[in-house]
Design an enzyme around this catalytic site. Structure first.
Site, PDB file in Angstrom:
ATOM      1  N   LYS A   1       0.903  -1.190   0.121  1.00 52.72           N
ATOM      2  CA  LYS A   1      -0.244   0.091   0.082  1.00 52.72           C
ATOM      3  C   LYS A   1       0.940   1.392   0.003  1.00 52.72           C
ATOM      4  O   LYS A   1       0.587   2.125  -0.618  1.00 52.72           O
ATOM      5  CB  LYS A   1      -0.969  -0.197   0.993  1.00 52.72           C
ATOM      6  CG  LYS A   1      -1.804  -1.321   1.436  1.00 52.72           C
ATOM      7  CD  LYS A   1      -2.691  -1.087   2.458  1.00 52.72           C
ATOM      8  CE  LYS A   1      -2.053  -0.912   3.876  1.00 52.72           C
ATOM      9  NZ  LYS A   1      -1.533  -2.379   4.178  1.00 52.72           N
TER      10      LYS A   1
ATOM     11  N   ARG B   1     -10.525   0.235   7.932  1.00 50.08           N
ATOM     12  CA  ARG B   1     -10.028  -1.262   8.313  1.00 50.08           C
ATOM     13  C   ARG B   1     -11.053  -1.976   8.941  1.00 50.08           C
ATOM     14  O   ARG B   1     -10.872  -3.016   9.410  1.00 50.08           O
ATOM     15  CB  ARG B   1      -8.886  -1.300   9.223  1.00 50.08           C
ATOM     16  CG  ARG B   1      -7.412  -1.151   8.634  1.00 50.08           C
ATOM     17  CD  ARG B   1      -6.455  -0.791   9.493  1.00 50.08           C
ATOM     18  NE  ARG B   1      -5.362  -1.613   9.583  1.00 50.08           N
ATOM     19  CZ  ARG B   1      -4.119  -0.982   9.110  1.00 50.08           C
ATOM     20  NH1 ARG B   1      -4.166   0.054   8.570  1.00 50.08           N
ATOM     21  NH2 ARG B   1      -3.020  -1.703   9.029  1.00 50.08           N
TER      22      ARG B   1
ATOM     23  N   ARG C   1      11.636  -5.178   5.776  1.00 47.21           N
ATOM     24  CA  ARG C   1      11.425  -3.691   5.445  1.00 47.21           C
ATOM     25  C   ARG C   1      12.103  -2.913   6.629  1.00 47.21           C
ATOM     26  O   ARG C   1      12.248  -3.039   7.803  1.00 47.21           O
ATOM     27  CB  ARG C   1       9.974  -3.469   5.734  1.00 47.21           C
ATOM     28  CG  ARG C   1       9.591  -2.153   5.488  1.00 47.21           C
ATOM     29  CD  ARG C   1       8.221  -1.376   5.463  1.00 47.21           C
ATOM     30  NE  ARG C   1       7.618  -2.069   6.656  1.00 47.21           N
ATOM     31  CZ  ARG C   1       6.229  -2.163   6.557  1.00 47.21           C
ATOM     32  NH1 ARG C   1       5.371  -1.401   5.727  1.00 47.21           N
ATOM     33  NH2 ARG C   1       5.524  -2.618   7.729  1.00 47.21           N
TER      34      ARG C   1
ATOM     35  N   ARG D   1      10.795  -1.082  11.603  1.00 48.96           N
ATOM     36  CA  ARG D   1       9.400  -0.662  12.348  1.00 48.96           C
ATOM     37  C   ARG D   1       9.265  -1.560  13.403  1.00 48.96           C
ATOM     38  O   ARG D   1       9.476  -2.788  13.253  1.00 48.96           O
ATOM     39  CB  ARG D   1       8.321  -0.730  11.429  1.00 48.96           C
ATOM     40  CG  ARG D   1       7.724   0.704  11.192  1.00 48.96           C
ATOM     41  CD  ARG D   1       6.660   0.642  10.059  1.00 48.96           C
ATOM     42  NE  ARG D   1       5.502  -0.130  10.402  1.00 48.96           N
ATOM     43  CZ  ARG D   1       4.312  -0.208   9.400  1.00 48.96           C
ATOM     44  NH1 ARG D   1       4.537   0.395   8.359  1.00 48.96           N
ATOM     45  NH2 ARG D   1       3.489  -0.996   9.956  1.00 48.96           N
TER      46      ARG D   1
ATOM     47  N   ARG E   1      -0.805  -8.822  13.358  1.00 53.33           N
ATOM     48  CA  ARG E   1      -1.116  -8.066  12.334  1.00 53.33           C
ATOM     49  C   ARG E   1      -2.038  -8.862  11.246  1.00 53.33           C
ATOM     50  O   ARG E   1      -3.175  -8.374  10.839  1.00 53.33           O
ATOM     51  CB  ARG E   1      -0.121  -7.251  11.823  1.00 53.33           C
ATOM     52  CG  ARG E   1       0.234  -6.160  12.700  1.00 53.33           C
ATOM     53  CD  ARG E   1       1.636  -5.482  12.422  1.00 53.33           C
ATOM     54  NE  ARG E   1       1.632  -4.759  11.133  1.00 53.33           N
ATOM     55  CZ  ARG E   1       2.864  -4.743  10.471  1.00 53.33           C
ATOM     56  NH1 ARG E   1       3.779  -5.194  10.826  1.00 53.33           N
ATOM     57  NH2 ARG E   1       2.937  -4.064   9.237  1.00 53.33           N
TER      58      ARG E   1
HETATM   59  P1  AP5 Z   1       4.956  -1.479   2.053  1.00 52.75           P
HETATM   60  O1  AP5 Z   1       4.509  -0.797   0.749  1.00 52.75           O
HETATM   61  O2  AP5 Z   1       5.408  -0.895   3.159  1.00 52.75           O
HETATM   62  O3  AP5 Z   1       3.636  -2.229   2.636  1.00 52.75           O
HETATM   63  P2  AP5 Z   1       2.199  -1.598   3.148  1.00 52.75           P
HETATM   64  O4  AP5 Z   1       1.020  -2.452   2.507  1.00 52.75           O
HETATM   65  O5  AP5 Z   1       2.012  -0.314   3.379  1.00 52.75           O
HETATM   66  O6  AP5 Z   1       2.286  -2.399   4.817  1.00 52.75           O
HETATM   67  P3  AP5 Z   1       2.275  -1.970   6.149  1.00 52.75           P
HETATM   68  O7  AP5 Z   1       3.095  -3.092   6.963  1.00 52.75           O
HETATM   69  O8  AP5 Z   1       2.559  -0.546   6.000  1.00 52.75           O
HETATM   70  O9  AP5 Z   1       0.615  -2.071   6.321  1.00 52.75           O
HETATM   71  P4  AP5 Z   1       0.032  -2.161   7.545  1.00 52.75           P
HETATM   72  O10 AP5 Z   1      -1.470  -1.885   7.035  1.00 52.75           O
HETATM   73  O11 AP5 Z   1       0.174  -3.236   8.397  1.00 52.75           O
HETATM   74  O12 AP5 Z   1       0.397  -0.790   8.337  1.00 52.75           O
HETATM   75  P5  AP5 Z   1      -0.106   0.427   8.556  1.00 52.75           P
HETATM   76  O13 AP5 Z   1       1.086   1.463   8.851  1.00 52.75           O
HETATM   77  O14 AP5 Z   1      -0.995   0.697   7.837  1.00 52.75           O
HETATM   78  O15 AP5 Z   1       5.826  -2.725   1.666  1.00 52.75           O
HETATM   79  C1  AP5 Z   1       6.256  -3.627   2.701  1.00 52.75           C
HETATM   80  C2  AP5 Z   1       7.641  -4.004   2.176  1.00 52.75           C
HETATM   81  O16 AP5 Z   1       7.785  -4.898   0.828  1.00 52.75           O
HETATM   82  C3  AP5 Z   1       8.726  -2.897   1.757  1.00 52.75           C
HETATM   83  O17 AP5 Z   1      10.092  -3.329   2.252  1.00 52.75           O
HETATM   84  C4  AP5 Z   1       8.617  -2.568   0.379  1.00 52.75           C
HETATM   85  O18 AP5 Z   1       9.760  -2.186  -0.084  1.00 52.75           O
HETATM   86  C5  AP5 Z   1       8.259  -4.001  -0.196  1.00 52.75           C
HETATM   87  N1  AP5 Z   1       7.471  -4.112  -1.457  1.00 52.75           N
HETATM   88  C6  AP5 Z   1       6.431  -3.510  -1.520  1.00 52.75           C
HETATM   89  N2  AP5 Z   1       5.750  -4.000  -2.673  1.00 52.75           N
HETATM   90  C7  AP5 Z   1       6.554  -4.753  -3.328  1.00 52.75           C
HETATM   91  C8  AP5 Z   1       6.676  -5.508  -4.601  1.00 52.75           C
HETATM   92  N3  AP5 Z   1       5.788  -5.369  -5.510  1.00 52.75           N
HETATM   93  N4  AP5 Z   1       7.554  -6.318  -5.024  1.00 52.75           N
HETATM   94  C9  AP5 Z   1       8.598  -6.476  -3.852  1.00 52.75           C
HETATM   95  N5  AP5 Z   1       8.714  -5.894  -2.577  1.00 52.75           N
HETATM   96  C10 AP5 Z   1       7.765  -4.913  -2.438  1.00 52.75           C
HETATM   97  O19 AP5 Z   1      -0.685   0.205  10.293  1.00 52.75           O
HETATM   98  C11 AP5 Z   1       0.197   0.088  11.443  1.00 52.75           C
HETATM   99  C12 AP5 Z   1      -0.534  -0.085  12.736  1.00 52.75           C
HETATM  100  O20 AP5 Z   1      -1.275   1.158  12.790  1.00 52.75           O
HETATM  101  C13 AP5 Z   1      -1.569  -1.296  12.774  1.00 52.75           C
HETATM  102  O21 AP5 Z   1      -1.185  -2.327  12.921  1.00 52.75           O
HETATM  103  C14 AP5 Z   1      -2.552  -0.506  13.481  1.00 52.75           C
HETATM  104  O22 AP5 Z   1      -2.188  -0.739  14.860  1.00 52.75           O
HETATM  105  C15 AP5 Z   1      -2.449   1.031  13.365  1.00 52.75           C
HETATM  106  N6  AP5 Z   1      -3.560   1.420  12.317  1.00 52.75           N
HETATM  107  C16 AP5 Z   1      -3.282   2.034  11.239  1.00 52.75           C
HETATM  108  N7  AP5 Z   1      -4.447   2.190  10.449  1.00 52.75           N
HETATM  109  C17 AP5 Z   1      -5.438   1.861  11.343  1.00 52.75           C
HETATM  110  C18 AP5 Z   1      -7.168   1.870  11.179  1.00 52.75           C
HETATM  111  N8  AP5 Z   1      -7.277   2.496  10.082  1.00 52.75           N
HETATM  112  N9  AP5 Z   1      -7.682   1.363  12.301  1.00 52.75           N
HETATM  113  C19 AP5 Z   1      -7.224   1.033  13.304  1.00 52.75           C
HETATM  114  N10 AP5 Z   1      -5.684   0.971  13.659  1.00 52.75           N
HETATM  115  C20 AP5 Z   1      -4.931   1.433  12.518  1.00 52.75           C
HETATM  116 MG    MG Z   2       2.266   1.059   4.780  1.00 55.66          MG
END
Ligand code: AP5
Ligand code: MG
Ligand code: ZN
Length: 215
Positions: free
Chosen positions: A13, A88, A127, A160, A171
């Protein structure tokens, strides 16, 4: 363009969001990034959110909905927005619809990026990112040229705290239980587009562009 980016942790994402905002000048609203910012600023909300994030759980809906509502009302969202990691839960999705209705807006497209669990786990465990400019790297696929140092700004490379073993597993479990059911909600509204995230990120982006250009 009012876009929602969905998909499990590690689906890409954030990676696609960077590419989208470079091509289309709309604000990238990542609830995860907003919470991490609050944690690093040591605010009361950050302290509260950190407990949930470190446990791999969702931050309570009320807190999350509040920060998104406030953000969407800002003037830079007038021409569109890119929501990453929100909604979410069903409660969040319904709150989003209501908020947008008040602002005379609606969700135009929900992009759902998918990849198999073993790929997600591998990506998250590799990552890392720059502490200063936040550039994201992957130790397996796209490491910084010099270990521990950001290519762009020379900043320190960090991991992270929720990208470690058990938290990653939690997660993924939380995603499957609380967020995956939301896909049906957007499918029924005929807004959902499913993308295979298990390929080169530039290929995924080409498909994203095709979808956005067809709106
Ligand atoms: P990356 O693009 O960083 O992946 P991502 O989908 O953004 O993954 P996240 O870990 O950020 O998602 P998340 O939903 O768990 O975290 P968030 O910050 O939203 O890619 C990952 C890795 O893969 C990178 O190294 C990248 O380089 C690599 N990569 C990407 N695409 C690739 C490809 N095509 N090929 C090869 N490599 C690739 O949430 C974190 C926490 O915040 C949650 O757990 C929760 O506690 C809280 N939170 C956030 N939003 C909410 C909400 N709406 N409600 C409640 N709690 C929330
Ligand atoms: Mg992300
Ligand atoms: Zn940097």
């Amino acid at each position: 363009m009012n876009i929602i980016l969905m998909g499990p942790p590690g689906a890409g994402k954030g990676t696609q969001a960077e590419l989208i905002k470079a091509k289309y000048p709309i604000p990238h609203i990542s609830t995860g990034d907003m919470f991490r910012e609050a944690v690093s600023n040591g605010t009361q909300m950050g302290k509260e959110a950190q407990k949930y994030m470190d446990a791999g759980k969702l931050v309570p809906d009320q807190v999350t909905i509040g920060i998104v509502e406030e953000r969407l009302a800002q003037s830079d969202c007038a021409k569109g927005f890119l929501l990453d990691g929100f909604p979410r839960t069903t409660v969040q999705a319904e709150a989003l619809d209501q908020t947008l209705k008040k602002l005379n807006k609606k969700v135009e497209v929900a992009l759902n990026i998918a990849a198999p669990d073993e790929i997600l786990i591998e990506r998250l465990s590799g990552r890392v990112s720059c502490k200063d400019c936040k550039k994201v790297y992957n130790l397996s696929y796209s490491p910084p040229a010099q270990a521990g140092v950001c290519d762009i700004c020379g900043g320190e490379i960090i991991q992270r705290s929720d990208d470690r073993g058990e938290t990653v597993a939690k997660r993924l479990e939380v995603y499957n239980e609380q967020t995956a059911p939301l896909l049906k909600y957007y499918d029924e509204c005929q807004l959902l587009h499913n993308l295979d995230g298990n390929r080169d990120s530039r290929e995924v982006f080409q498909e994203v562009v095709r979808i956005l250009e067809s709106l």
